[in-house]
Design a protein around this motif. Structure first.
Motif, PDB file in Angstrom:
ATOM      1  N   LEU A   1      22.775  12.628  24.173  1.00 28.14           N
ATOM      2  CA  LEU A   1      22.026  13.745  24.748  1.00 28.14           C
ATOM      3  C   LEU A   1      20.835  14.156  23.899  1.00 28.14           C
ATOM      4  CD1 LEU A   1      25.014  15.935  25.941  1.00 28.14           C
ATOM      5  CD2 LEU A   1      23.587  14.436  27.303  1.00 28.14           C
ATOM      6  N   ASN A   2      21.087  14.529  22.662  1.00 29.27           N
ATOM      7  CA  ASN A   2      20.047  15.140  21.845  1.00 29.27           C
ATOM      8  C   ASN A   2      18.833  14.244  21.629  1.00 29.27           C
ATOM      9  OD1 ASN A   2      21.898  17.160  21.715  1.00 29.27           O
ATOM     10  ND2 ASN A   2      22.543  16.735  19.648  1.00 29.27           N
ATOM     11  N   LEU A   3      19.051  12.975  21.340  1.00 26.95           N
ATOM     12  CA  LEU A   3      17.927  12.081  21.077  1.00 26.95           C
ATOM     13  C   LEU A   3      17.630  11.161  22.248  1.00 26.95           C
ATOM     14  CD1 LEU A   3      18.569  11.087  17.371  1.00 26.95           C
ATOM     15  CD2 LEU A   3      16.942  12.741  18.272  1.00 26.95           C
ATOM     16  N   GLY A   4      18.411  11.220  23.265  1.00 28.64           N
ATOM     17  CA  GLY A   4      18.210  10.335  24.409  1.00 28.64           C
ATOM     18  C   GLY A   4      17.699  11.087  25.612  1.00 28.64           C
ATOM     19  N   ILE A   5      18.621  11.458  26.475  1.00 30.31           N
ATOM     20  CA  ILE A   5      18.263  12.104  27.732  1.00 30.31           C
ATOM     21  C   ILE A   5      17.530  13.424  27.494  1.00 30.31           C
ATOM     22  CG2 ILE A   5      19.222  13.167  29.811  1.00 30.31           C
ATOM     23  CD1 ILE A   5      21.532  11.126  29.564  1.00 30.31           C
ATOM     24  N   MET A   6      18.058  14.254  26.607  1.00 34.76           N
ATOM     25  CA  MET A   6      17.468  15.575  26.407  1.00 34.76           C
ATOM     26  C   MET A   6      16.035  15.468  25.896  1.00 34.76           C
ATOM     27  SD  MET A   6      17.970  18.680  27.004  1.00 34.76           S
ATOM     28  CE  MET A   6      19.668  18.583  27.444  1.00 34.76           C
ATOM     29  N   LYS A   7      15.790  14.577  24.957  1.00 32.93           N
ATOM     30  CA  LYS A   7      14.425  14.417  24.448  1.00 32.93           C
ATOM     31  C   LYS A   7      13.491  13.965  25.565  1.00 32.93           C
ATOM     32  CE  LYS A   7      11.653  11.905  21.099  1.00 32.93           C
ATOM     33  NZ  LYS A   7      11.635  10.856  20.081  1.00 32.93           N
ATOM     34  N   LYS A   8      13.932  13.017  26.378  1.00 36.08           N
ATOM     35  CA  LYS A   8      13.111  12.505  27.480  1.00 36.08           C
ATOM     36  C   LYS A   8      12.819  13.614  28.484  1.00 36.08           C
ATOM     37  CE  LYS A   8      12.638   8.505  28.002  1.00 36.08           C
ATOM     38  NZ  LYS A   8      11.494   7.703  27.564  1.00 36.08           N
ATOM     39  N   ILE A   9      13.815  14.421  28.815  1.00 41.87           N
ATOM     40  CA  ILE A   9      13.621  15.512  29.771  1.00 41.87           C
ATOM     41  C   ILE A   9      12.663  16.565  29.217  1.00 41.87           C
ATOM     42  CG2 ILE A   9      14.796  17.482  30.848  1.00 41.87           C
ATOM     43  CD1 ILE A   9      17.193  15.623  31.296  1.00 41.87           C
ATOM     44  N   LEU A  10      12.876  16.963  27.980  1.00 35.61           N
ATOM     45  CA  LEU A  10      12.012  17.990  27.392  1.00 35.61           C
ATOM     46  C   LEU A  10      10.561  17.518  27.297  1.00 35.61           C
ATOM     47  CD1 LEU A  10      14.358  19.372  24.594  1.00 35.61           C
ATOM     48  CD2 LEU A  10      13.698  20.511  26.718  1.00 35.61           C
ATOM     49  N   CYS A  11      10.358  16.275  26.865  1.00 35.72           N
ATOM     50  CA  CYS A  11       8.988  15.735  26.778  1.00 35.72           C
ATOM     51  C   CYS A  11       8.383  15.592  28.176  1.00 35.72           C
ATOM     52  CB  CYS A  11       8.987  14.395  26.051  1.00 35.72           C
ATOM     53  SG  CYS A  11       9.327  14.553  24.293  1.00 35.72           S
ATOM     54  N   GLY A  12       9.177  15.189  29.143  1.00 36.91           N
ATOM     55  CA  GLY A  12       8.695  15.062  30.518  1.00 36.91           C
ATOM     56  C   GLY A  12       8.281  16.383  31.102  1.00 36.91           C
ATOM     57  N   TRP A  13       9.086  17.426  30.873  1.00 35.79           N
ATOM     58  CA  TRP A  13       8.726  18.757  31.358  1.00 35.79           C
ATOM     59  C   TRP A  13       7.467  19.264  30.664  1.00 35.79           C
ATOM     60  CZ3 TRP A  13      14.331  20.922  30.830  1.00 35.79           C
ATOM     61  CH2 TRP A  13      15.051  20.608  31.979  1.00 35.79           C
ATOM     62  N   ARG A  14       7.422  19.051  29.346  1.00 32.99           N
ATOM     63  CA  ARG A  14       6.271  19.526  28.584  1.00 32.99           C
ATOM     64  C   ARG A  14       4.979  18.847  29.036  1.00 32.99           C
ATOM     65  NH1 ARG A  14       6.460  17.360  22.915  1.00 32.99           N
ATOM     66  NH2 ARG A  14       5.568  15.614  24.043  1.00 32.99           N
ATOM     67  N   ASP A  15       5.034  17.531  29.231  1.00 30.29           N
ATOM     68  CA  ASP A  15       3.837  16.748  29.521  1.00 30.29           C
ATOM     69  C   ASP A  15       3.595  16.516  31.005  1.00 30.29           C
ATOM     70  OD1 ASP A  15       3.688  16.594  26.750  1.00 30.29           O
ATOM     71  OD2 ASP A  15       4.660  14.627  26.686  1.00 30.29           O
ATOM     72  N   GLY A  16       4.538  16.916  31.860  1.00 30.43           N
ATOM     73  CA  GLY A  16       4.386  16.717  33.296  1.00 30.43           C
ATOM     74  C   GLY A  16       4.421  15.259  33.708  1.00 30.43           C
ATOM     75  N   LYS A  17       5.256  14.458  33.067  1.00 30.37           N
ATOM     76  CA  LYS A  17       5.291  13.015  33.331  1.00 30.37           C
ATOM     77  C   LYS A  17       6.256  12.602  34.436  1.00 30.37           C
ATOM     78  CE  LYS A  17       3.757  11.436  28.836  1.00 30.37           C
ATOM     79  NZ  LYS A  17       4.070  10.618  27.670  1.00 30.37           N
TER      80      LYS A  17
END
Length: 164
Positions: free
Chosen positions: A138-154
């Motif tokens: 979670l912390n370095l996998g899915i969660m990081k991807k989700i947080l970066c995606g939300w932040r960057d609108g990807k």
């Protein structure tokens, strides 16, 4: 009882050489097959598990990493690549479970990268490598991807981008 904790700036260049003293100690006296006598009592010795993070577990077992198409360590699901998220995902939920026999006979050839020196030991190459910690799941996998995606609108949808 913890036998060893290893750390460093990178993974060893030669896994066989890295594990050589451990393998010699475990196999030279047949201690894992016959046990050891302590104060006139036979003690049975068993390697219970190898606790590793995902990259280390793949390295020790000589298999594809967790994020590859054949990277699941517990089942034979084949991942699909998503061009939207630029990741592999695993669409099937019910797949054949990996077994020690299937691992040792390389039934899923694309899962294996090289023969692990640990194959010399009387261990279960699936069950003795537990998975289930949140760090890489979670912390370095899915969660990081989700947080970066939300932040960057990807994610391709303006409704999923954080607003300032």
């Amino acid at each position: 009882m913890i036998i060893g904790i290893y750390w460093g700036k990178g993974k060893p260049s030669d896994l066989t050489k890295f594990l050589q003293s451990f393998l010699e100690a475990a196999t030279a006296t047949e201690i894992l097959k016959e046990g050891i006598i302590v104060k006139n009592t036979l003690k049975i010795i068993k390697i219970r598990s190898f606790i590793c993070d995902s990259p280390s577990r793949s390295f020790l077992k000589g298999v594809a990493n967790f994020n590859s198409q054949h990277g699941c360590q517990k089942c034979t699901v084949e991942g699909q690549y998503s061009y939207l998220s630029r990741t592999n995902y695993f669409p099937q939920k019910a797949c054949e479970k990996r077994t020690d026999y299937g691992f040792r006979t390389k039934q899923d050839e694309l899962h294996h990268k090289y023969d692990s020196p640990l194959l010399k030991l009387p261990i279960d190459m699936i069950q003795d490598f537990p998975i289930g910690y949140s760090l890489h799941l979670l912390n370095l996998g899915i969660m990081k991807k989700i947080l970066c995606g939300w932040r960057d609108g990807k994610f391709g949808n303006s409704k999923t981008k954080w607003k300032k």
